[in-house]
Scaffold this motif. Structure first.
Motif, PDB file in Angstrom:
ATOM      1  N   THR A  32       0.834  -1.215   0.000  1.00 53.18           N
ATOM      2  CA  THR A  32       0.000   0.000   0.000  1.00 53.18           C
ATOM      3  C   THR A  32       0.858   1.251   0.000  1.00 53.18           C
ATOM      4  N   ASN A  33       2.154   1.062   0.253  1.00 52.56           N
ATOM      5  CA  ASN A  33       3.022   2.242   0.278  1.00 52.56           C
ATOM      6  C   ASN A  33       4.455   1.770   0.134  1.00 52.56           C
ATOM      7  N   SER A  34       5.233   2.541  -0.626  1.00 59.58           N
ATOM      8  CA  SER A  34       6.613   2.143  -0.812  1.00 59.58           C
ATOM      9  C   SER A  34       7.484   3.388  -0.792  1.00 59.58           C
ATOM     10  N   ILE A  35       8.476   3.369   0.076  1.00 57.95           N
ATOM     11  CA  ILE A  35       9.371   4.527   0.172  1.00 57.95           C
ATOM     12  C   ILE A  35      10.798   4.061  -0.038  1.00 57.95           C
ATOM     13  N   ASP A  60       6.493  12.221   5.290  1.00 56.77           N
ATOM     14  CA  ASP A  60       5.750  11.123   4.675  1.00 56.77           C
ATOM     15  C   ASP A  60       4.550  10.705   5.506  1.00 56.77           C
ATOM     16  N   SER A 117      -3.535   6.559   1.355  1.00 59.02           N
ATOM     17  CA  SER A 117      -3.690   5.302   0.620  1.00 59.02           C
ATOM     18  C   SER A 117      -4.748   4.432   1.279  1.00 59.02           C
ATOM     19  N   GLU A 118      -4.810   4.570   2.604  1.00 61.45           N
ATOM     20  CA  GLU A 118      -5.835   3.794   3.270  1.00 61.45           C
ATOM     21  C   GLU A 118      -7.227   4.271   2.871  1.00 61.45           C
ATOM     22  N   ILE A 178       1.010   9.986   3.937  1.00 68.34           N
ATOM     23  CA  ILE A 178       0.846   9.166   2.735  1.00 68.34           C
ATOM     24  C   ILE A 178       0.037   7.892   3.004  1.00 68.34           C
ATOM     25  N   PRO A 179       0.430   7.088   4.027  1.00 70.66           N
ATOM     26  CA  PRO A 179      -0.333   5.863   4.249  1.00 70.66           C
ATOM     27  C   PRO A 179      -1.803   6.140   4.589  1.00 70.66           C
ATOM     28  N   LYS A 229      -1.520  -4.162   8.697  1.00 75.17           N
ATOM     29  CA  LYS A 229      -0.470  -3.533   7.908  1.00 75.17           C
ATOM     30  C   LYS A 229       0.893  -3.871   8.493  1.00 75.17           C
ATOM     31  N   GLU A 240       3.626   0.553  -5.191  1.00 76.53           N
ATOM     32  CA  GLU A 240       2.325   0.538  -4.557  1.00 76.53           C
ATOM     33  C   GLU A 240       1.375  -0.255  -5.460  1.00 76.53           C
TER      34      GLU A 240
END
Ligand SMILES: Nc1ncnc2c1ncn2[C@@H]1O[C@H](COP(=O)(O)OP(=O)(O)OP(=O)(O)O)[C@@H](O)[C@H]1O
Ligand SMILES: [Mg+2]
Lengths: 380, 642
Positions: free
Chosen positions: A297-300, A369, A376-377, A372-373, A316, A327
């Motif tokens: 769901t998220n990539s950093i 950041d 996305s959630e 961000i999650p 998660k 993502e």
């Protein structure tokens, strides 16, 4: 086991205005040991130091120093010195006189004082600052004067309350090394308070994790990291996924819809447990070959690795991997038995270890950041 | 807008400082007047330093201010530290509020309650003089402490509580830690607290007024008691000097604290401000030391006395309580009567002042202070005798009693001459400005003449105010008939619209400067005014007028009776009585004065005029009912006229 113990705290409890601040603290510290108190703000670290230093009488319990109860010994007679959290430098004295204060009190002769003070100022990189007034110093310089002042009188035990908090990263690293060297050279027992877990892990012989006035765990840095006693410790030290699990039998734990092999035993059959998996201990594989699978769901990108947030059955996880994933990708995850650590359920169960939103601590570290999650959630 | 702001600021400062500059200006006046400048001179400055009286009051004030400020600072510092160290936040709050209350209390409440306390305790432990320098000092310490605490508390709060712990940590026992660490960090608060306490004590009047005893008089008390006569210009000189000294002190304190704040940046620059502040402090300290040690002792007596005076009571103390400016005190090359007496007999005279019969009565009645000599007026003497507050005089010890004019013996308030010996005599007449008033008036009716509307002054107290109307109506001044008082009140109400003002000692200024044309006042004071403004004239109205006698008495609380008799006899001595008559300017009841060729006012038509022309009446002590009645009428007159 209790040989050369210098300080022994026994059943220490303190309450302020009816509120329990320290709850039955038991702890012993060996001579020349480097002990670090680690814990969130307000957990009672400073309070514990104040009790050792003699500035606060506990409501109950004993402070044993060198085998003797020192509760009735006033602060100025204890062989313990403190570097205060807010430095507590004397504003009406200049740098030299601040550092010389303890020596003058001990009636050391003048030449000796001058020599010691200069040596100390040299040690903390403040040569030439002797005549400066305290208010003309920067926060970091003041902190270093405080360190010099406490070290000048060669205490047996030095209590350091976040002594490097005001320094920049570079200077902090340097001072960490300096302090550690001094501690070893001078053979002083250090009781050190910090917020910085990295600092704690790298400098300490022993770490004491505290929360809400209670000691959560005492151990070497390795013990604390690898074998956290409960969800609080696991979360507080490093990043952890803390997943609800059931201990099917010895060496077998079921979580996230899969039964894993592990190295832990001694739990009741079908006992509910907390399972800790460090983000770096998870192998990212193709979905079909993984023990479990989930969607990113998220990539950093973090330089050496990618930090992924992976949705596995609505829980998660945080996963660190060198493989590039975007993502939306579906991935499989493998976990080897050595990477699984089982903990008994505690009051902290369910509070930590889920990355569906970043914990406060995480936000602090990575504010940019942080949302961000959450976004996305919202999409999911 | 900016210009407006500047003008406004300038105006504010003008209003703040104008009075001070006017006062400074007049302190250099050659003459006595406060409205007419007669030329530049240092006369009053010279006078200030050559008459012991004012300097004594100044010294008293300074001693009191320094002692009370020092003690209050020590106690206040300890208390502040104690309060600050308290564990209970609630208790701290309560104590700080309790500390604030005395500062918000009106001074008069503080003064009266302290007096009551002292009197109560004094009675409890059987003191005859419950009020004394000690009680005054205690009062000043008491009202100073809250201000000291107020100044120190913020400094304590700013001081890191961990400083003490750090010092202890480095090996200091708690007390040493306090002196080494806390005291230096709150020192500026202590200093400003001490300076504040000093200045507050320096100019306190109200609290001192209630708690002072018979042995001590401060400058503010002395100045206040001068209202019977006018304030002497040497007071302007003194006030100007004090203003400058305090100004220097304030500037010095500010410079030091500013320097302190800027220390880090300016470490290497030459500390010019510190030097200036230092010099100023030195000036202040030197002037204080000068004032404290000043002794005008070049005094040689050449007087020949009628009676002989022994040193029998040398070393004892005599407490004299008199009107302000009512004795020759050495100013203007006059004789210093009290100093002369001290030299002659070795008795120490504590000389203090009051401003009215009623103030003197209240002090005496409080039973907290004992005096050996008082000088009340006729009606007050009657009241004191009635209330057993006077002691009979042993006339056999007052050889000079034979010098009293027969006319002033057997007066109504003391028919057998047992309690009082006349000191001064005065008559009320009307002063008028010849350039403003036509012809030669001879009646009270001129005060009702609409031609002079706005230029007539009237007494600002009930008894004297009524007197003017009662005389015009031909009434008995001591009538107990309500109808008489009603009629007089009616007449006074009629007069209200044409009055310039109701005043007491401002009469001097207004008449001297030609601001008013007509005013009723005492003949003796007219002579003082005429010296400044020769256009003034005076007459006794044909309908008659009020006469007063102020007499020397010994109160029943006397402590040193024999010395008091000696003092009374001394006041009657021809040379002494002459000096007093010259100084006070009222008529003397002493025949040796009246007949003395050296007496500058000998046979003065105003003071000693032809006594048969007009009926004169004394005030008597009226009963309470009558007093209440006319007071109520008077209040109504004042209310309806404004
Ligand atoms: N004198 C006091 N009166 C009342 N409460 C106090 C007092 N001193 C400390 N506390 C409370 O005790 C708790 C523990 O305080 P302590 O200073 O020991 O925390 P800490 O672990 O040092 O925190 P930090 O990391 O922020 O310095 C806090 O909740 C604090 O508010
Ligand atoms: Mg702390």
């Amino acid at each position: 086991m209790k040989n050369n113990v210098i300080i022994d705290l026994k059943n220490i409890s303190v309450a302020f205005d009816g509120e329990t601040i320290l709850n039955n603290i038991n702890l012993f510290i060996r001579d020349k040991e480097f002990v670090t108190f680690l814990g969130p703000s307000g957990c009672g670290k400073t309070t514990t130091l104040r009790i050792i230093g003699g500035f606060l009488q506990p409501d109950s319990g004993e402070v044993i120093f060198d085998g003797k109860n020192v509760l009735n010994v006033p602060a100025h007679k204890r062989e313990v010195n403190t570097i205060f959290q807010r430095y507590a430098l004397f504003p009406h004295l200049n740098v030299f006189d601040n550092v010389a204060f303890g020596l003058k009190q001990r009636k050391v002769d003048k030449a000796q004082i001058k020599e010691t003070v200069e040596k100390m100022l040299d040690l903390v990189n403040l040569k030439g600052f002797e005549k400066r007034s305290i208010s003309s110093l920067s926060g970091g310089q003041q902190q270093r004067v405080a360190i010099a002042r406490a070290l000048a009188i060669k205490p047996r035990v030095l209590l350091l309350d976040e002594p490097l908090g005001a320094l920049d990263l570079k200077l902090r690293k340097d001072m960490q090394v300096e302090l550690k060297n001094m501690q070893q050279q001078l053979g002083i027992t250090f009781i050190y308070v910090t917020h910085d877990q990295e600092e704690a892990l790298s400098m300490s012989d022993t770490i004491v994790i505290m929360d809400k006035g209670k000691i959560q765990q005492i151990g070497t840095p390795q013990d604390i990291y690898n074998e956290p006693k409960n969800a609080f410790v696991a979360d507080f030290i490093g990043e952890s996924n803390i997943v609800d699990g059931v201990m099917l039998e010895d060496f077998f734990v079921r979580m996230a819809g899969h039964t894993f092999k592990c190295l832990d035993k001694g739990f009741a059959v079908n006992e509910q447990v907390d399972v800790v998996i460090r983000p770096e201990d998870v192998d990212v594989v193709e979905p079909e070959t993984g023990m479990i699978s989930g969607q990113v769901t998220n990539s950093i990108f973090k330089g050496v690795f990618y930090e992924l947030i992976v949705d596995i059955k609505n829980f998660k996880w945080m996963v660190q991997t060198t493989k590039h994933k975007e993502e939306g990708d579906v991935i499989g995850l493998n976990i080897v038995p050595d990477s699984i650590h089982i903990m008994k359920k505690s009051e902290y169960s369910g509070q930590f270890g889920d990355y569906s939103s970043f914990s406060d601590e995480y936000e602090e570290l990575d504010n940019v950041d942080a949302d961000i999650p959450i976004e996305s959630e919202g999409e999911a | 807008m900016k210009i407006f702001n500047r003008i406004f600021t300038a105006l504010v400062f003008l209003f703040l400082y104008a009075p001070l500059f006017v006062m400074m200006f007049f302190s250099f006046n050659e003459g006595k007047s406060t409205s007419v400048f007669e030329g530049f001179s240092f006369r009053w400055y010279k006078e200030l330093f050559t008459t012991g009286d004012t300097m004594t009051a100044l010294r008293n004030t300074l001693v009191l201010a320094i002692c009370s400020a020092a003690i209050a600072t020590v106690i206040g510092t300890i208390t502040a530290v104690g309060i600050h160290g308290m564990k209970s936040k609630w208790g701290k709050k309560v104590l700080l509020t309790v500390n604030d209350i005395p500062m918000m209390n009106p001074d008069i409440v503080t003064g009266v309650s302290l007096m009551l306390l002292f009197v109560f305790v004094g009675r409890l432990i059987g003191l005859s003089n419950s009020l004394s320098f000690t009680t005054l000092l205690i009062s000043h310490i008491t009202f100073n402490i809250p201000y000291v605490i107020l100044n120190i508390m913020p400094k304590l709060r700013q001081t890191d509580i961990h400083l003490v712990e750090a010092a202890q940590d480095l090996g200091c026992p708690p007390v040493t830690a306090f002196f080494k660490v806390v005291l230096p960090s709150i020192s500026s608060g202590i200093l400003s607290g001490a300076v504040m306490a000093f200045t507050l004590s320096l100019d306190d009047f109200i609290i001192s007024y209630y708690t002072v005893g018979s042995d001590f008089q401060t400058l503010p008390l002395k100045i206040y008691a001068m209202t019977k006569k006018t304030v002497k210009p040497d007071m302007y000189a003194l006030s100007s000097l004090m203003f400058i000294v305090i100004l220097l002190l304030m500037v010095a304190v500010n410079l030091v604290s500013q320097d302190e704040k800027k220390k880090p940046q300016r470490r290497h620059t030459f500390p010019a401000k510190r030097v200036v502040a230092g010099i100023m402090t030195v000036i202040v300290v030197i002037s204080i030391i000068f004032a404290l040690t000043y002794e005008n002792d070049d005094y040689e007596s050449q007087i020949v006395y009628r009676s002989t005076y022994t040193q029998e009571y040398a070393g004892t103390v005599l407490n004299v309580f008199n009107w302000g400016e009512y004795i020759s005190d050495g100013s203007d090359d006059s004789l210093n009567v009290n100093k002369e007496f001290e030299k002659l007999t070795g008795i120490k005279v504590n000389y203090t002042n009051y401003e009215s019969n009623e103030a003197m009565y209240a002090k005496l009645k409080s039973d907290a202070v004992s005096y050996d000599i008082i000088i009340p007026s006729d009606y007050m003497i009657a009241r004191l005798i009635e209330e057993n507050m006077l002691t009979k005089l042993d006339l056999s010890k007052i050889d000079n009693y034979d010098l009293i004019d027969e006319r002033y013996k057997g007066l109504y308030f003391d028919e057998n001459d047992e309690y009082s010996i006349p000191y001064t005599v005065g008559l009320v007449g009307i002063i008028y400005n010849t350039t403003m008033v036509e012809g030669t008036p001879d009646s009270w009716s001129i005060m009702w003449d609409e031609k002079y509307s706005g230029q007539i002054l009237q007494f600002n107290n009930s008894r004297d105010g009524f007197m003017t109307a009662q005389c015009l109506l031909g009434q008995d001044l001591n009538s107990t008939n309500k109808a008489d008082w009603d009629a007089a009140a009616e007449l006074l109400k009629e007069q209200s619209p044409i009055l310039g003002a109701r005043v007491m000692d401002e009469i001097f200024n207004k008449m001297e400067s030609g601001n008013a044309a007509i005013a009723p006042y005492y003949a003796g004071d007219f002579l003082t005014m005429q010296e400044v403004n020769p256009d003034l004239e005076f007459f006794y109205p044909k309908e008659g007028t009020n006469v007063f006698v102020d007499s020397v008495c010994i109160p029943s609380s006397v402590q040193n009776y024999e010395a008091a008799l000696m003092y009374i006899n001394f006041l009657l001595e021809p040379e002494i009585a002459l000096a007093n008559a010259e100084y006070i300017c009222y008529a003397s009841p002493n025949i040796s004065v009246v007949n003395n060729d050296n007496y500058s006012l000998k046979g003065d038509p105003y003071l000693y005029g032809t006594d048969a022309d007009y009926p004169t009446q004394y005030y008597h002590n009226l009963d309470k009912e009558t007093r209440d009645y006319y007071e109520a009428l008077w209040e109504e007159i004042i209310r309806t006229s404004s």
